[in-house]
Design a protein around this motif. Structure first.
Motif, PDB file in Angstrom:
ATOM      1  N   GLN A 114       3.121  -0.189  -6.897  1.00 14.85           N
ATOM      2  CA  GLN A 114       3.925   0.985  -7.223  1.00 14.85           C
ATOM      3  C   GLN A 114       3.472   1.602  -8.545  1.00 14.85           C
ATOM      4  OE1 GLN A 114       6.313   2.300  -5.136  1.00 14.85           O
ATOM      5  NE2 GLN A 114       5.458   0.779  -3.771  1.00 14.85           N
ATOM      6  N   LEU A 115       3.195   0.760  -9.507  1.00 18.20           N
ATOM      7  CA  LEU A 115       2.735   1.222 -10.821  1.00 18.20           C
ATOM      8  C   LEU A 115       1.409   1.965 -10.713  1.00 18.20           C
ATOM      9  CD1 LEU A 115       3.319   0.902 -13.929  1.00 18.20           C
ATOM     10  CD2 LEU A 115       1.872  -1.116 -13.812  1.00 18.20           C
ATOM     11  N   THR A 116       0.477   1.415  -9.968  1.00 13.88           N
ATOM     12  CA  THR A 116      -0.841   2.036  -9.867  1.00 13.88           C
ATOM     13  C   THR A 116      -0.813   3.333  -9.069  1.00 13.88           C
ATOM     14  OG1 THR A 116      -1.414   0.632  -7.977  1.00 13.88           O
ATOM     15  CG2 THR A 116      -2.140  -0.108 -10.138  1.00 13.88           C
ATOM     16  N   ILE A 117       0.085   3.449  -8.114  1.00 17.00           N
ATOM     17  CA  ILE A 117       0.190   4.714  -7.370  1.00 17.00           C
ATOM     18  C   ILE A 117       0.611   5.832  -8.313  1.00 17.00           C
ATOM     19  CG2 ILE A 117       1.535   5.939  -5.620  1.00 17.00           C
ATOM     20  CD1 ILE A 117       1.453   3.318  -3.983  1.00 17.00           C
ATOM     21  N   GLY A 118       1.568   5.551  -9.171  1.00 11.00           N
ATOM     22  CA  GLY A 118       2.006   6.556 -10.133  1.00 11.00           C
ATOM     23  C   GLY A 118       0.935   6.901 -11.152  1.00 11.00           C
ATOM     24  N   ILE A 119       0.234   5.899 -11.647  1.00 13.09           N
ATOM     25  CA  ILE A 119      -0.800   6.133 -12.650  1.00 13.09           C
ATOM     26  C   ILE A 119      -2.024   6.799 -12.027  1.00 13.09           C
ATOM     27  CG2 ILE A 119      -2.372   4.997 -14.261  1.00 13.09           C
ATOM     28  CD1 ILE A 119      -0.136   2.949 -14.753  1.00 13.09           C
ATOM     29  N   ALA A 120      -2.308   6.506 -10.771  1.00 16.62           N
ATOM     30  CA  ALA A 120      -3.469   7.105 -10.106  1.00 16.62           C
ATOM     31  C   ALA A 120      -3.352   8.619 -10.024  1.00 16.62           C
ATOM     32  CB  ALA A 120      -3.636   6.512  -8.708  1.00 16.62           C
ATOM     33  N   ALA A 121      -2.130   9.134  -9.986  1.00 11.36           N
ATOM     34  CA  ALA A 121      -1.959  10.590  -9.960  1.00 11.36           C
ATOM     35  C   ALA A 121      -2.492  11.214 -11.247  1.00 11.36           C
ATOM     36  CB  ALA A 121      -0.488  10.942  -9.764  1.00 11.36           C
ATOM     37  N   ILE A 122      -2.365  10.507 -12.360  1.00  7.48           N
ATOM     38  CA  ILE A 122      -2.853  11.016 -13.643  1.00  7.48           C
ATOM     39  C   ILE A 122      -4.377  10.958 -13.702  1.00  7.48           C
ATOM     40  CG2 ILE A 122      -2.792  10.611 -16.145  1.00  7.48           C
ATOM     41  CD1 ILE A 122       0.089   9.590 -15.682  1.00  7.48           C
ATOM     42  N   ALA A 123      -4.980  10.087 -12.925  1.00 13.43           N
ATOM     43  CA  ALA A 123      -6.439   9.923 -12.941  1.00 13.43           C
ATOM     44  C   ALA A 123      -7.168  11.177 -12.488  1.00 13.43           C
ATOM     45  CB  ALA A 123      -6.843   8.736 -12.079  1.00 13.43           C
ATOM     46  N   ALA A 124      -6.496  12.053 -11.808  1.00 14.09           N
ATOM     47  CA  ALA A 124      -7.129  13.309 -11.383  1.00 14.09           C
ATOM     48  C   ALA A 124      -7.557  14.134 -12.596  1.00 14.09           C
ATOM     49  CB  ALA A 124      -6.179  14.114 -10.517  1.00 14.09           C
ATOM     50  N   TYR A 125      -6.927  13.907 -13.719  1.00 11.87           N
ATOM     51  CA  TYR A 125      -7.268  14.622 -14.941  1.00 11.87           C
ATOM     52  C   TYR A 125      -8.691  14.326 -15.399  1.00 11.87           C
ATOM     53  CZ  TYR A 125      -6.429  16.891 -19.415  1.00 11.87           C
ATOM     54  OH  TYR A 125      -6.493  17.732 -20.487  1.00 11.87           O
ATOM     55  N   VAL A 126      -9.203  13.149 -15.059  1.00 11.64           N
ATOM     56  CA  VAL A 126     -10.580  12.778 -15.419  1.00 11.64           C
ATOM     57  C   VAL A 126     -11.463  12.723 -14.174  1.00 11.64           C
ATOM     58  CG1 VAL A 126      -9.970  11.543 -17.522  1.00 11.64           C
ATOM     59  CG2 VAL A 126     -10.045  10.304 -15.358  1.00 11.64           C
ATOM     60  N   ALA A 127     -11.154  13.554 -13.204  1.00  9.73           N
ATOM     61  CA  ALA A 127     -11.920  13.686 -11.963  1.00  9.73           C
ATOM     62  C   ALA A 127     -11.842  12.435 -11.098  1.00  9.73           C
ATOM     63  CB  ALA A 127     -13.374  14.050 -12.240  1.00  9.73           C
ATOM     64  N   GLY A 128     -10.759  11.687 -11.248  1.00  6.90           N
ATOM     65  CA  GLY A 128     -10.557  10.526 -10.400  1.00  6.90           C
ATOM     66  C   GLY A 128      -9.976  10.948  -9.062  1.00  6.90           C
ATOM     67  N   PRO A 129      -9.966  10.031  -8.121  1.00 13.85           N
ATOM     68  CA  PRO A 129      -9.442  10.349  -6.788  1.00 13.85           C
ATOM     69  C   PRO A 129      -7.916  10.370  -6.792  1.00 13.85           C
ATOM     70  CG  PRO A 129     -10.032   8.047  -6.922  1.00 13.85           C
ATOM     71  CD  PRO A 129     -10.437   8.662  -8.229  1.00 13.85           C
ATOM     72  N   GLY A 130      -7.349  10.981  -5.801  1.00 11.37           N
ATOM     73  CA  GLY A 130      -5.908  10.890  -5.631  1.00 11.37           C
ATOM     74  C   GLY A 130      -5.212  12.214  -5.465  1.00 11.37           C
ATOM     75  N   LEU A 131      -3.918  12.100  -5.217  1.00  8.36           N
ATOM     76  CA  LEU A 131      -3.078  13.272  -4.993  1.00  8.36           C
ATOM     77  C   LEU A 131      -2.763  14.016  -6.281  1.00  8.36           C
ATOM     78  CD1 LEU A 131      -0.678  11.602  -2.436  1.00  8.36           C
ATOM     79  CD2 LEU A 131      -2.299  13.433  -1.954  1.00  8.36           C
ATOM     80  N   GLY A 132      -3.112  13.450  -7.399  1.00  7.58           N
ATOM     81  CA  GLY A 132      -2.874  14.111  -8.674  1.00  7.58           C
ATOM     82  C   GLY A 132      -3.633  15.411  -8.819  1.00  7.58           C
ATOM     83  N   SER A 133      -4.725  15.564  -8.071  1.00  5.67           N
ATOM     84  CA  SER A 133      -5.484  16.819  -8.153  1.00  5.67           C
ATOM     85  C   SER A 133      -4.628  17.993  -7.703  1.00  5.67           C
ATOM     86  CB  SER A 133      -6.765  16.721  -7.327  1.00  5.67           C
ATOM     87  OG  SER A 133      -6.455  16.459  -5.976  1.00  5.67           O
ATOM     88  N   TYR A 134      -3.770  17.796  -6.709  1.00  2.00           N
ATOM     89  CA  TYR A 134      -2.858  18.856  -6.278  1.00  2.00           C
ATOM     90  C   TYR A 134      -1.835  19.172  -7.375  1.00  2.00           C
ATOM     91  CZ  TYR A 134      -4.616  18.365  -1.538  1.00  2.00           C
ATOM     92  OH  TYR A 134      -5.411  18.327  -0.435  1.00  2.00           O
ATOM     93  N   ILE A 135      -1.345  18.136  -8.023  1.00  8.36           N
ATOM     94  CA  ILE A 135      -0.361  18.342  -9.091  1.00  8.36           C
ATOM     95  C   ILE A 135      -0.990  19.135 -10.229  1.00  8.36           C
ATOM     96  CG2 ILE A 135       1.087  17.187 -10.808  1.00  8.36           C
ATOM     97  CD1 ILE A 135       1.294  14.822  -8.781  1.00  8.36           C
ATOM     98  N   PHE A 136      -2.183  18.710 -10.669  1.00  7.01           N
ATOM     99  CA  PHE A 136      -2.836  19.411 -11.776  1.00  7.01           C
ATOM    100  C   PHE A 136      -3.275  20.816 -11.374  1.00  7.01           C
ATOM    101  CE2 PHE A 136      -3.413  15.068 -13.497  1.00  7.01           C
ATOM    102  CZ  PHE A 136      -2.785  15.283 -14.714  1.00  7.01           C
ATOM    103  N   GLN A 137      -3.667  20.997 -10.124  1.00  6.52           N
ATOM    104  CA  GLN A 137      -4.038  22.337  -9.663  1.00  6.52           C
ATOM    105  C   GLN A 137      -2.821  23.261  -9.711  1.00  6.52           C
ATOM    106  OE1 GLN A 137      -5.881  22.406  -5.826  1.00  6.52           O
ATOM    107  NE2 GLN A 137      -6.186  24.627  -5.840  1.00  6.52           N
ATOM    108  N   GLY A 138      -1.668  22.752  -9.305  1.00  6.90           N
ATOM    109  CA  GLY A 138      -0.444  23.546  -9.367  1.00  6.90           C
ATOM    110  C   GLY A 138      -0.032  23.849 -10.791  1.00  6.90           C
TER     111      GLY A 138
END
Length: 183
Positions: A114-138
């Motif tokens: 659960q912890l890593t799923i939440g943190i993985a969303a932030i990884a999009a900020y450094v071009a990491g994989p995950g659904l965070g790219s949609y959040i940062f794009q928005g």
């Protein structure tokens, strides 16, 4: 999981290494995720590598701590009985302690997931994989027509993924834990 359980198995019965490992994992968890990713970029660049390293570091505390607690909570009389039956220390660990500690270890893995799923969303900020790219794009296109749609898509995706993973771990725990321990 392999790293955390392995470390926990190595230090569960050694007070000083156990304290050092749990304290180090706790300190790593207190570093903000964006700062951790920024620290890893100069060495590993952008993308998957710093993301995976950061997520492994963040997941260690709940897994190691629950592994240690689970192994330490096995009654000494049970381990002494196994030794009296002729088992060596390694056999007692694998055949007695780990099965009894399994539900507690899986709870640590569940928390870490659960912890890593939440943190993985932030990884999009450094071009990491995950659904965070949609959040940062928005967030980066606030005021445009689809900004809210992107942010909500990423956020709901993370929430749904977290719920599915949690349900998966509940199912795994149910089917891999002995009936006698499922109380």
């Amino acid at each position: 999981m392999v790293v955390g359980v392995g470390i926990g198995m190595l230090v569960w019965n050694r007070p000083i290494p156990r304290s050092v490992v749990i304290a180090a994992a706790g300190v790593a968890l207190t570093i903000p995720s964006l700062a951790m990713l920024a620290l890893l970029i100069p060495t590993f660049g952008l993308g998957w590598t710093p993301t995976v390293i950061a997520l492994v570091m963040y997941s260690l505390l709940p897994i190691v701590r629950n592994t240690v607690v689970g192994l330490r909570e096995v009654p000494p009389a049970v381990m002494e009985s196994a030794t009296g039956m002729g088992m060596n220390q390694f056999s007692v660990l694998l055949r007695i302690q780990l099965p009894i500690a399994w539900p507690i270890i899986l709870t640590g893995v569940r928390v870490a997931a659960q912890l890593t799923i939440g943190i993985a969303a932030i990884a999009a900020y450094v071009a990491g994989p995950g659904l965070g790219s949609y959040i940062f794009q928005g967030l980066s296109s606030l005021g445009s027509v689809n900004a809210l749609n992107f942010a909500l898509t990423g956020t709901l995706g993370v929430v749904i993924l977290a719920l599915l993973v949690d349900a998966l771990f509940v199912t795994i725990t149910r089917y891999t834990t002995s009936r006698g321990l499922r109380a």
